[in-house]
Design a protein around this motif. Structure first.
Motif, mmCIF file in Angstrom:
data_model
loop_
_atom_site.group_PDB
_atom_site.id
_atom_site.type_symbol
_atom_site.label_atom_id
_atom_site.label_comp_id
_atom_site.label_asym_id
_atom_site.label_seq_id
_atom_site.Cartn_x
_atom_site.Cartn_y
_atom_site.Cartn_z
ATOM 1 N N MET A 1 0.816 -1.208 0.000
ATOM 2 C CA MET A 1 0.000 0.000 0.000
ATOM 3 C C MET A 1 0.854 1.265 0.000
ATOM 4 S SD MET A 1 -3.070 1.037 -0.263
ATOM 5 C CE MET A 1 -4.023 -0.441 0.089
ATOM 6 N N THR A 2 2.078 1.188 0.501
ATOM 7 C CA THR A 2 2.953 2.360 0.549
ATOM 8 C C THR A 2 3.236 2.889 -0.851
ATOM 9 O OG1 THR A 2 3.969 1.518 2.570
ATOM 10 C CG2 THR A 2 5.187 3.206 1.365
ATOM 11 N N VAL A 3 3.345 1.980 -1.801
ATOM 12 C CA VAL A 3 3.648 2.351 -3.191
ATOM 13 C C VAL A 3 2.579 1.733 -4.098
ATOM 14 C CG1 VAL A 3 6.104 2.825 -2.972
ATOM 15 C CG2 VAL A 3 5.339 0.462 -3.208
ATOM 16 N N LYS A 4 1.333 1.965 -3.768
ATOM 17 C CA LYS A 4 0.258 1.306 -4.506
ATOM 18 C C LYS A 4 0.195 1.742 -5.957
ATOM 19 C CE LYS A 4 -3.818 4.249 -3.757
ATOM 20 N NZ LYS A 4 -5.231 4.224 -3.352
ATOM 21 N N GLN A 5 0.889 2.843 -6.307
ATOM 22 C CA GLN A 5 0.929 3.265 -7.704
ATOM 23 C C GLN A 5 1.773 2.331 -8.564
ATOM 24 O OE1 GLN A 5 2.469 4.629 -5.071
ATOM 25 N NE2 GLN A 5 3.783 6.356 -5.641
ATOM 26 N N LEU A 6 2.577 1.468 -7.939
ATOM 27 C CA LEU A 6 3.380 0.513 -8.687
ATOM 28 C C LEU A 6 2.598 -0.781 -8.894
ATOM 29 C CD1 LEU A 6 6.934 0.768 -7.045
ATOM 30 C CD2 LEU A 6 6.203 1.701 -9.249
ATOM 31 N N LEU B 1 6.621 -3.408 -8.857
ATOM 32 C CA LEU B 1 7.050 -3.436 -7.464
ATOM 33 C C LEU B 1 8.103 -4.509 -7.247
ATOM 34 C CD1 LEU B 1 6.870 -2.658 -4.485
ATOM 35 C CD2 LEU B 1 4.861 -4.153 -4.288
ATOM 36 N N THR B 2 7.871 -5.688 -7.793
ATOM 37 C CA THR B 2 8.860 -6.761 -7.607
ATOM 38 C C THR B 2 10.180 -6.418 -8.289
ATOM 39 O OG1 THR B 2 7.942 -7.983 -9.502
ATOM 40 C CG2 THR B 2 7.111 -8.554 -7.317
ATOM 41 N N ASP B 3 10.110 -5.810 -9.462
ATOM 42 C CA ASP B 3 11.342 -5.394 -10.145
ATOM 43 C C ASP B 3 12.108 -4.355 -9.329
ATOM 44 O OD1 ASP B 3 10.857 -7.066 -12.270
ATOM 45 O OD2 ASP B 3 10.086 -5.496 -13.597
ATOM 46 N N LEU C 1 5.001 -14.681 -9.187
ATOM 47 C CA LEU C 1 5.780 -13.477 -9.454
ATOM 48 C C LEU C 1 6.706 -13.152 -8.293
ATOM 49 C CD1 LEU C 1 6.119 -11.070 -11.479
ATOM 50 C CD2 LEU C 1 4.434 -9.862 -10.090
ATOM 51 N N VAL C 2 6.166 -13.134 -7.079
ATOM 52 C CA VAL C 2 7.013 -12.785 -5.934
ATOM 53 C C VAL C 2 8.024 -13.891 -5.650
ATOM 54 C CG1 VAL C 2 5.329 -11.219 -4.910
ATOM 55 C CG2 VAL C 2 5.299 -13.622 -4.252
ATOM 56 N N ARG C 3 7.626 -15.124 -5.866
ATOM 57 C CA ARG C 3 8.551 -16.234 -5.643
ATOM 58 C C ARG C 3 9.716 -16.167 -6.629
ATOM 59 N NH1 ARG C 3 4.913 -19.780 -5.727
ATOM 60 N NH2 ARG C 3 5.100 -20.458 -7.906
ATOM 61 N N ASP D 1 6.557 9.410 -8.085
ATOM 62 C CA ASP D 1 7.103 8.233 -8.747
ATOM 63 C C ASP D 1 7.277 7.111 -7.721
ATOM 64 O OD1 ASP D 1 8.737 7.030 -11.157
ATOM 65 O OD2 ASP D 1 9.969 6.759 -9.363
ATOM 66 N N GLY D 2 6.724 5.951 -8.007
ATOM 67 C CA GLY D 2 6.720 4.877 -7.033
ATOM 68 C C GLY D 2 8.100 4.361 -6.677
ATOM 69 N N ARG D 3 8.970 4.251 -7.660
ATOM 70 C CA ARG D 3 10.333 3.778 -7.385
ATOM 71 C C ARG D 3 11.078 4.774 -6.488
ATOM 72 N NH1 ARG D 3 13.315 -0.019 -10.645
ATOM 73 N NH2 ARG D 3 11.867 -1.376 -11.788
#
Length: 283
Positions: free
Chosen positions: A13-18, A23-25, A53-55, A260-262
């Motif tokens: 939720m902190t970077v929900k724009q990603l 986010l994983t990248d 994806l996360v794995r 910007d999310g990153r």
């Protein structure tokens, strides 16, 4: 992963724009190894696909948010809430996390009985806790700041959360310690010790308290270091209680979401290292 980020977890939720792939990248690029996920974006992406994806990114899912909303008086609503929470447990198991965070729910329309609402939570947990255990998932009751008691969460203090949790085995039900919701309560440090002694700190989350609060108050969580909370002090309480797990930063903040999310992710990781004392600790 650098030593100062070993315990850091970015809550989605902190970077929900990603979007989840971005986010994983970004986590991989920044050396972040932990992530807390939210049900709605995970469902939109596909639970099985999100798990893969996360794995594949080498990320550990520290928590899934959220279950709960267990205070309904209407029989049909209660049945639906229990079914949704069982689905949340199933999703947590697929994602590989052992912790489902519960936001217990507010007062039903026209109801003024806080005690009764809390007892309905206990009744629901008596059904959900064994189900969660069978799936390898723990339930973490999150007390929310009292300003949310009417509409979101009748559990407002760590004392109340532990009084509920302790009706069940610790491996079934524990608590979430969140600085944003607890920083004002001078009894919280003692209750953190109580939770730690019972093995009931299932997750630890950080957010800062900044004012003025926005209209609606929900999205007022400040970036680490921008507000009134001494994060190092609170981390000290939790560490002293024996908690050695991941520490999530979970921010609801319109200003951060507009950026910007990153950039926000990198800033949040840096703030975490600077304000928790993890930097250079080797933990």
């Amino acid at each position: 992963m650098t030593a100062d980020l070993a315990r850091f977890s970015i809550n989605q939720m902190t970077v929900k724009q990603l979007p989840l792939p971005e986010l994983t990248d970004a986590c991989r690029d920044l050396g972040i190894g932990n992530v807390g996920l939210w049900r709605e974006p995970v469902q939109a992406y596909g639970v099985e696909a999100a798990a893969k994806l996360v794995r594949d990114a080498g990320l550990t899912v520290t928590t899934l948010c959220r279950g709960g909303f267990l205070t309904a008086t209407d029989a049909g609503e209660r049945v639906r809430a229990l079914a949704d929470n069982r689905r949340a447990v199933d999703e947590a198991a697929v994602l590989g996390t052992d912790t489902l965070v519960l936001v217990s729910g507010g007062l039903p329309a026209g109801d003024k009985d806080l005690h009764g609402a809390r007892e309905r939570i206990a009744d629901a947990l008596s059904e959900l806790a064994p189900y969660a255990e069978r799936h390898g998932v723990r339930l973490a009751i999150e007390p929310l700041h009292p300003m949310y008691a009417a509409d979101r969460c009748v559990v407002s203090t760590l004392t109340q959360a532990l009084d509920l949790a302790e009706r069940f085995p610790a491996h079934q039900v524990g608590v979430t310690v969140d600085t944003y919701h607890l920083w004002w309560d001078d009894r919280a440090p003692r209750e953190i010790a109580r939770a730690g002694a019972g093995g009931r700190i299932h997750t630890f989350q950080l957010a800062d308290w900044t004012t003025p609060l926005p209209e609606g108050v929900l999205n007022g969580r400040g970036q680490i270091g921008d507000g009134a909370i001494d994060m190092r002090e609170w981390k000290g309480y939790v560490d002293a209680a024996g908690y050695t797990g991941a520490i999530e930063v979970e921010l609801f903040n319109e200003g951060l979401w507009a950026r910007d999310g990153r950039e926000v992710l990198a800033e949040t990781a840096a703030r975490f290292a600077a304000h928790t004392g993890e930097a250079g600790s080797g933990k």
